[in-house]
Scaffold this active site. Structure first.
Site, PDB file in Angstrom:
ATOM      1  N   SER A 117       0.828  -1.217   0.000  1.00  0.00           N
ATOM      2  CA  SER A 117       0.000   0.000   0.000  1.00  0.00           C
ATOM      3  C   SER A 117       0.849   1.248   0.000  1.00  0.00           C
ATOM      4  CB  SER A 117      -0.857   0.062   1.276  1.00  0.00           C
ATOM      5  OG  SER A 117      -1.683  -1.040   1.379  1.00  0.00           O
ATOM      6  N   HIS A 138      -1.271  -3.253  -7.286  1.00  0.00           N
ATOM      7  CA  HIS A 138      -1.973  -2.835  -6.068  1.00  0.00           C
ATOM      8  C   HIS A 138      -3.474  -2.986  -6.243  1.00  0.00           C
ATOM      9  CE1 HIS A 138      -3.083   0.469  -2.991  1.00  0.00           C
ATOM     10  NE2 HIS A 138      -2.892  -0.677  -2.376  1.00  0.00           N
ATOM     11  N   GLU A 150      -3.806  -0.690  -9.411  1.00  0.00           N
ATOM     12  CA  GLU A 150      -2.730   0.217  -9.823  1.00  0.00           C
ATOM     13  C   GLU A 150      -1.540  -0.643 -10.246  1.00  0.00           C
ATOM     14  OE1 GLU A 150      -3.223   4.215  -7.183  1.00  0.00           O
ATOM     15  OE2 GLU A 150      -2.687   2.431  -6.059  1.00  0.00           O
ATOM     16  N   ASN A 188      -3.808   5.847  -2.485  1.00  0.00           N
ATOM     17  CA  ASN A 188      -3.500   6.019  -1.056  1.00  0.00           C
ATOM     18  C   ASN A 188      -2.876   7.380  -0.735  1.00  0.00           C
ATOM     19  OD1 ASN A 188      -4.615   3.649  -0.254  1.00  0.00           O
ATOM     20  ND2 ASN A 188      -2.718   2.485  -0.276  1.00  0.00           N
TER      21      ASN A 188
END
Ligand code: CAA
Ligand code: NAD
Length: 292
Positions: A117, A138, A150, A188
């Site tokens: 993350s 991701h 991602e 994030n």
């Protein structure tokens, strides 16, 4: 690609394994103990069964998915995989120790992908022993329902590896986007400070857990309020992510709020262990008092 390895069968690892197996890939999940492997399998079965109830999965798809899945405690059992996706705890030393172990058993063609993350892919490229075949994949939680992946290329990632990872994300039914190897990538970078700000708002007495959640759901159209979401991500994981992003950027918006730290120290990890900003022991989640 035919065979996929998944390191870790927790929240994310089990979801990633499910979508890979559901898309027809032979999928091997490595967990640290047999009991955790059994738990991962049961979680996948539960999600598939829920999918049947919702009319999104057929009984035949459930059977095929489960038949495509195998569980192991041996890293070496992933030796003949075309792609290995790592979804272990957000800790660079633990991740890199596993990459070193895996590099010793996998042929050079195997692509290594991390579901991190907040760590950079660059921080794992050297330990992978194959910096040109190291990439970020991701996924988002809950993996079977969230469309985005991602795909992250670091300075050493080859075009071929990036394309193969991008195509894999599509092959498991996701919408990939390209992201730079920046701590937090795209989502994030924006979502983590939002959850941390909600905790700070609670610390400052701006609203209750329930009212802040209700505010963001009904006033900003989020499907979950920030506290339900933080519990869903896992407070232990959110705390580690915030520490890593704060260390990287030195910006206060990434700093883990003291309340989050105290909750993690108290063993309140969110929905996964039944206690976080909400108590999950009853039918409906109940906000915790938290002594604020
Ligand atoms: N299999 C397949 N499909 C299923 C399913 C299953 N087991 N269960 C449900 N579905 C389908 C439903 O049929 C429904 O499809 P339609 O919209 O086509 O009807 C869809 O999935 C949504 O299901 P529900 O209506 O049951 O669920 P919901 O409306 O309560 O939404 C949710 C659930 C998608 C999780 C929603 O609450 C949501 O989007 N929450 C936010 C999640 C989020 O922000 N995640 C990101 C976390 S951060 C992260 O992941 C990054 C990180 O590094 C920390
Ligand atoms: P989790 O706590 O559900 O699972 C952690 C996994 O790590 C388990 O499989 C556990 O057995 C394994 N593990 C723990 N210690 C280990 C060790 N010493 N050696 C090997 N394996 C070990 O965590 P999660 O939410 O599935 O997160 C996994 C990864 O995915 C993390 O990098 C996290 O940042 C990332 N991620 C999490 C989310 C989320 O919403 N939770 C979303 C996207 C990405």
């Amino acid at each position: 690609m035919k065979k996929i390895g998944v390191l870790g069968g927790g929240l994310m690892g089990s979801g990633i394994a499910q979508v890979a197996a559901q898309a027809g890939f032979t999928t091997v999940v490595r967990e640290v103990t047999t009991a955790l492997g059994d738990k991962a399998r049961a979680n996948i079965d539960r999600t598939l069964t829920k999918g049947i109830e919702k009319g999104k999965v057929t009984a035949e798809q459930r059977e095929k998915t489960l038949a495509n899945l195998a569980f192991t405690t041996e890293v070496a059992a992933l030796r003949d995989c075309d792609l290995v996706i790592e979804a272990v705890v957000e800790d660079l030393e633990i991740k890199n120790a596993i990459w070193r172990e895996l590099n010793a058993v996998c042929p050079p063609r195997t692509i290594f992908a991390s579901n991190t993350s907040s760590l950079t892919i660059a921080a794992m490229a050297a330990a992978s022993g194959r910096p040109d075949r190291m990439v970020g994949l991701h996924f988002f939680n809950p993996v079977p329902l969230m469309k985005l992946v991602e795909v992250v290329r670091t300075v050493t990632t080859s075009d071929e590896t990036f394309r193969a990872a991008f195509d894999f994300a599509k092959a498991v039914g996701k919408e990939p986007i390209a992201a730079k190897d920046n701590s937090g990538f795209v989502v994030n970078l924006l979502l983590v400070p939002y959850m941390l700000d909600a905790i700070r708002a609670l610390e400052h007495g701006i609203g209750t857990i329930e009212d802040i959640d209700k505010g963001m759901m009904l006033g900003a159209g989020y499907p979950m309020g920030p506290f339900i979401l933080a519990d869903f991500v896992g407070l232990d994981t959110l705390y580690k992510i915030a520490e890593i992003m704060f260390t990287e950027y030195r910006e206060t918006r990434y700093a883990p709020p003291p309340l989050l730290k105290r909750m993690v120290l108290a063993g309140m990890f969110g929905k996964k262990n039944g206690r976080g900003f909400y108590d999950y022991s009853g039918e409906v989640p109940k906000p915790m008092s938290l002594g604020i």
